[in-house]
Design a protein around this motif. Structure first.
Motif, short mmCIF file in Angstrom:
data_model
loop_
_atom_site.label_atom_id
_atom_site.label_comp_id
_atom_site.label_asym_id
_atom_site.label_seq_id
_atom_site.Cartn_x
_atom_site.Cartn_y
_atom_site.Cartn_z
N VAL A 116 45.01 16.45 -50.83
CA VAL A 116 46.26 16.83 -50.17
C VAL A 116 46.24 16.39 -48.71
N ILE A 117 45.09 16.54 -48.05
CA ILE A 117 44.97 16.08 -46.66
C ILE A 117 45.15 14.56 -46.59
N GLY A 118 44.53 13.85 -47.54
CA GLY A 118 44.72 12.40 -47.59
C GLY A 118 46.18 12.04 -47.79
N ASP A 119 46.85 12.80 -48.64
CA ASP A 119 48.26 12.54 -48.92
C ASP A 119 49.12 12.79 -47.69
N THR A 120 48.79 13.82 -46.92
CA THR A 120 49.58 14.10 -45.72
C THR A 120 49.38 13.01 -44.66
N VAL A 121 48.19 12.40 -44.63
CA VAL A 121 47.99 11.24 -43.75
C VAL A 121 48.86 10.07 -44.23
N GLY A 122 48.91 9.91 -45.55
CA GLY A 122 49.67 8.81 -46.13
C GLY A 122 51.17 9.00 -46.09
N ASP A 123 51.63 10.25 -45.96
CA ASP A 123 53.08 10.50 -45.98
C ASP A 123 53.84 9.70 -44.92
N PRO A 124 53.48 9.80 -43.63
CA PRO A 124 54.21 8.98 -42.65
C PRO A 124 53.91 7.49 -42.79
N PHE A 125 52.76 7.14 -43.41
CA PHE A 125 52.48 5.73 -43.69
C PHE A 125 53.54 5.16 -44.62
N LYS A 126 53.71 5.82 -45.79
CA LYS A 126 54.52 5.23 -46.86
C LYS A 126 56.01 5.53 -46.75
N ASP A 127 56.38 6.58 -46.04
CA ASP A 127 57.79 6.98 -46.04
C ASP A 127 58.44 6.95 -44.66
N THR A 128 57.66 6.67 -43.61
CA THR A 128 58.26 6.59 -42.27
C THR A 128 58.02 5.21 -41.67
N ALA A 129 56.78 4.92 -41.30
CA ALA A 129 56.50 3.66 -40.61
C ALA A 129 56.58 2.45 -41.55
N GLY A 130 55.88 2.52 -42.69
CA GLY A 130 55.79 1.36 -43.58
C GLY A 130 57.11 0.76 -43.98
N PRO A 131 57.99 1.53 -44.63
CA PRO A 131 59.27 0.96 -45.05
C PRO A 131 60.24 0.68 -43.91
N SER A 132 59.97 1.24 -42.71
CA SER A 132 60.85 0.94 -41.57
C SER A 132 60.54 -0.42 -40.96
N LEU A 133 59.32 -0.90 -41.18
CA LEU A 133 58.89 -2.13 -40.50
C LEU A 133 59.63 -3.36 -41.01
N ASN A 134 59.91 -3.40 -42.33
CA ASN A 134 60.64 -4.56 -42.82
C ASN A 134 62.05 -4.60 -42.24
N THR A 135 62.64 -3.42 -42.00
CA THR A 135 63.94 -3.38 -41.33
C THR A 135 63.79 -3.78 -39.86
N LEU A 136 62.71 -3.34 -39.24
CA LEU A 136 62.46 -3.66 -37.83
C LEU A 136 62.43 -5.16 -37.59
N ILE A 137 61.63 -5.88 -38.40
CA ILE A 137 61.50 -7.32 -38.16
C ILE A 137 62.80 -8.06 -38.48
N THR A 138 63.59 -7.52 -39.39
CA THR A 138 64.91 -8.11 -39.65
C THR A 138 65.83 -7.91 -38.45
N VAL A 139 65.82 -6.70 -37.88
CA VAL A 139 66.65 -6.41 -36.71
C VAL A 139 66.25 -7.31 -35.54
N MET A 140 64.95 -7.45 -35.31
CA MET A 140 64.48 -8.29 -34.21
C MET A 140 64.94 -9.74 -34.39
N SER A 141 64.87 -10.25 -35.62
CA SER A 141 65.30 -11.62 -35.89
C SER A 141 66.80 -11.79 -35.68
N LEU A 142 67.57 -10.78 -36.10
CA LEU A 142 69.03 -10.86 -35.93
C LEU A 142 69.44 -10.73 -34.47
N VAL A 143 68.77 -9.88 -33.72
CA VAL A 143 69.05 -9.77 -32.29
C VAL A 143 68.83 -11.12 -31.61
N ALA A 144 67.72 -11.78 -31.95
CA ALA A 144 67.41 -13.08 -31.37
C ALA A 144 68.47 -14.11 -31.73
N SER A 145 68.93 -14.11 -33.00
CA SER A 145 69.92 -15.09 -33.43
C SER A 145 71.29 -14.81 -32.81
#
Length: 670
Positions: A624-653
């Motif tokens: 459970v402790i391992g899972d709580t470490v993984g929670d912000p990994f898999k549901d906050t930061a991880g899936p947000s990063l692909n959106t982040l790099i898309t936003v950065m590319s679009l801002v540049a363009s």
């Protein structure tokens, strides 16, 4: 030819409306079940209302800047993209909030009765995403005839997606971490025990993070891939009597048709295997898209190299999904070994999960690299620009996004259904049915995250090519100190963003843990579950909402500001290196966090199924402790990063022209 895009998108929206009506007509169960569902809905609606109110100010400011500095017509297209992305997420979440309690009630009659409700509820989200996304692109293109203007629409969709993923991710993991650490570890009570004050906030988080957030995420990648390919196609003009600019819309339209038919074809079967049904839907839609595009390519005499490139991307998406399944699924070697390591404590569990997460990077990154290379050289060999081939590969991977989002949204619906069943005190048989639905949903969510990251990888490569075309750059030499400096800065932004949003989860979860402990200590009879004693769910919902909205803006705004600063201070060359660096580190961190987080989650579930002492054992507490470490990994930061790099590319363009003019004036000393 491109008229197929708006026609198919309208058909997708209509199909989603029919499924919405089907789900809404199902029985919502007992009064207690409806009360629980109402509490979840009120929390989710309150969060979205407050989030969208804050984002409206941000959208207004950016729209004004675009109107003044870029083009008056770019501002309304940006606002239009933001609205379409927000509406797709809103409608998808509304049906998820209806489907959860109806799925729980249908589980009383068996899995075959419950599965169609959960899946069709998710399909409303999937069909809304592709329908709204493609219809919006078609409207802007039909009015302007200029794909560069559609960059504003894509930028609006991406910015909204970034805020939705970051805000929803912080919200859902605040509640999840607090509920698990106090409920499971400290008190040893079940995950969805109604005594836990954080349980409603946790259920709300599933909807605002995994439904509205993930829907907005794939909405933005889908739109960006179409726009990037159209801009590159405009440079090619007409090839073999076909407009390379309009061809992406035609292929996207065929993809929507494949998704609508694929959704209709999903059946759980007599043996009642929801995981098999979801996989069948994905594979069937892939094959159908390949067949439809081949027939169209053959009979309309479109260059066959384009069809091959698109399907190379589609195949790589399937492979990335299979890889993600291997590294995260509950019955696979990595999850089992990580669960086994939990017997020695949380530290070894975390080390094992993190290590398998690192190993999981190699196959998908290799797949993205091979897909890009193969698509490039195949397109070149058939007389088409290799960069256009890469863009078509990204479009091919995202062509079935309607089905992919349907499978993803099914996950939180089934998760909520299980929670409602437990909180309403339904029988063990009903909870077992809901648990089987939920287990398939966990796997589908993990596969979707891998697919989304892979799709974003190819999409941002396409956007980098678009940036190069718009700025008329010949390339970015790493020996150029400006390019190298920009690349190093770009590499640092995804980990910086990750740290900021995960610290947001940490700070917010701290406040909620204190509140949950306070209620258990101060409300007489709550810990014992006395009749008529209820926790204050609303207080935890408010903590999650307030904290998420406070933390979502800084990380998102900082990434946009850094992108513009690199461009204006370092010039086009530095900005090109910056985008390249952000793409590389963004993909690495996104894949690592999504896969490691999913692995820790299923290692915990493997123990909860009875392995290594089962629930309440020392191994379970470590997992459970391992899972709580993984929670912000898999549901906050991880899936947000692909959106982040898309936003950065679009801002540049979007700001490329202004940046080039500014740097020219600085060079001339004006």
């Amino acid at each position: 030819m491109w008229i197929l895009a708006p026609v198919s998108s309208i058909a997708s929206i209509i199909a989603g409306g029919i499924l919405y009506y089907y789900v809404s007509k199902q029985d919502s169960g007992t009064e207690k079940m409806r009360d629980i569902a109402t509490a979840i809905k009120e929390g989710a609606d309150a969060f979205l209302k407050r989030e969208y109110t804050i984002l409206a100010y941000f959208v207004a400011v950016v729209a004004l800047a675009l109107a003044v500095f870029i083009s008056p017509i770019m501002a309304p297209t940006y606002v239009f993209g933001s609205i379409c992305s927000g509406l797709a997420g809103f409608f998808g979440m509304q049906i998820a909030l209806k489907a959860n309690v109806r799925t729980a009630n249908a589980a009383r009659e068996g899995l075959n009765r419950a599965f169609p409700i959960a899946f069709r509820g998710g399909a409303v989200m999937g069909l809304s995403v592709v329908g709204m996304g493609l219809l919006g692109v078609s409207i802007v293109y039909g009015l302007t005839g200029n794909p560069e203007i559609i960059l504003g629409y894509s930028f609006g969709a991406s910015a909204m997606a970034l805020f939705a993923k970051a805000g929803g991710g912080i919200y859902t993991k605040t509640a999840d971490v607090a509920a698990d650490l106090v409920g499971k570890v400290e008190l040893g009570i079940p995950e969805d025990d109604p005594r836990n004050p954080a349980v409603i906030a946790d259920n709300v988080g599933d909807n605002v993070g995994d439904v509205a957030g993930m829907g907005a995420d794939l909405f933005d990648s889908y739109v960006a891939s179409i726009v990037a390919t159209m801009i590159l196609g405009r440079e090619l003009g007409t090839v073999e009597s076909f407009s390379m600019e309009q061809l992406p819309l035609f292929y996207a339209g065929l993809g929507v048709i494949a998704s609508v038919i694929g959704v209709a074809a999903v059946r759980v079967g007599r043996r009642g295997n929801p995981g098999k049904a979801l996989n069948f839907g994905t594979y069937f839609t892939c094959v159908l898209f390949a067949v439809l595009t081949f027939l169209a390519t053959y009979f309309l005499k479109i260059n066959i190299g384009i069809w091959i490139a698109a399907n190379v991307g589609l195949l790589s998406g399937v492979i990335i999904g299979i890889t993600t399944d291997f590294f995260t699924s509950i019955d696979r070697f990595p999850a089992i070994k990580t669960a086994e390591a939990s017997q020695t404590g949380a530290a070894i569990n975390i080390i094992s999960g993190f290590s398998y997460g690192l190993i999981s990077l190699f196959p998908p990154l290799l797949g993205i690299g091979i897909a890009s290379t193969v698509a490039y050289f195949i397109a070149e060999s058939f007389g088409i620009s290799g960069l256009y081939g890469i863009s078509m590969a990204a479009l091919g991977m995202l062509s079935i996004v309607g089905m992919i989002v349907a499978g993803d949204a099914y996950g939180p619906i089934s998760d909520n259904a299980k929670g409602i069943a437990e909180q309403a005190g339904l029988s063990e048989d009903v909870i077992e049915v809901a648990d089987r639905l939920d287990a398939a949903g966990n796997t589908s969510k993990a596969i979707t995250k891998g697919f989304a990251i892979g799709a974003a990888g190819l999409t941002v490569i396409s956007l980098l090519a678009t940036f190069q075309v718009l700025t008329k750059s010949v390339g970015f030499d790493l020996m150029n100190p400006l390019v190298l400096t920009g690349m190093l800065i770009g590499i640092s932004v995804p980990p910086l963003f990750s740290a900021m949003v995960m610290l947001g989860v940490s700070k917010n979860a701290f406040r909620m843990i204190e509140e949950v402990r306070r209620q258990f200590n101060e409300i007489p009879g709550l810990r014992e579950g006395k009749e008529g004693v209820k926790p204050n769910y609303a207080r935890c919902v408010d903590i999650a909402t307030t904290g998420a909205l406070k933390e979502l803006l800084p990380a998102s705004v900082v990434s946009i500001v850094i992108t513009l600063a690199v461009g204006f201070l370092g010039g086009i060359e530095a900005l090109g290196g910056y985008l390249g660096g952000s793409i590389m580190s963004g993909l690495i961190f996104a894949l690592l966090m999504a896969n490691a987080g999913g692995l820790w989650d299923n290692a915990k579930k493997y123990i909860e199924a009875g392995a290594f002492g089962g629930k309440g054992s020392d191994a379970h507490k470590a997992a459970v402790i391992g899972d709580t470490v993984g929670d912000p990994f898999k549901d906050t930061a991880g899936p947000s990063l692909n959106t982040l790099i898309t936003v950065m590319s679009l801002v540049a363009s979007v700001f490329a022209g202004l940046i080039a003019k500014y740097n020219l004036l600085m060079l001339l000393g004006i």
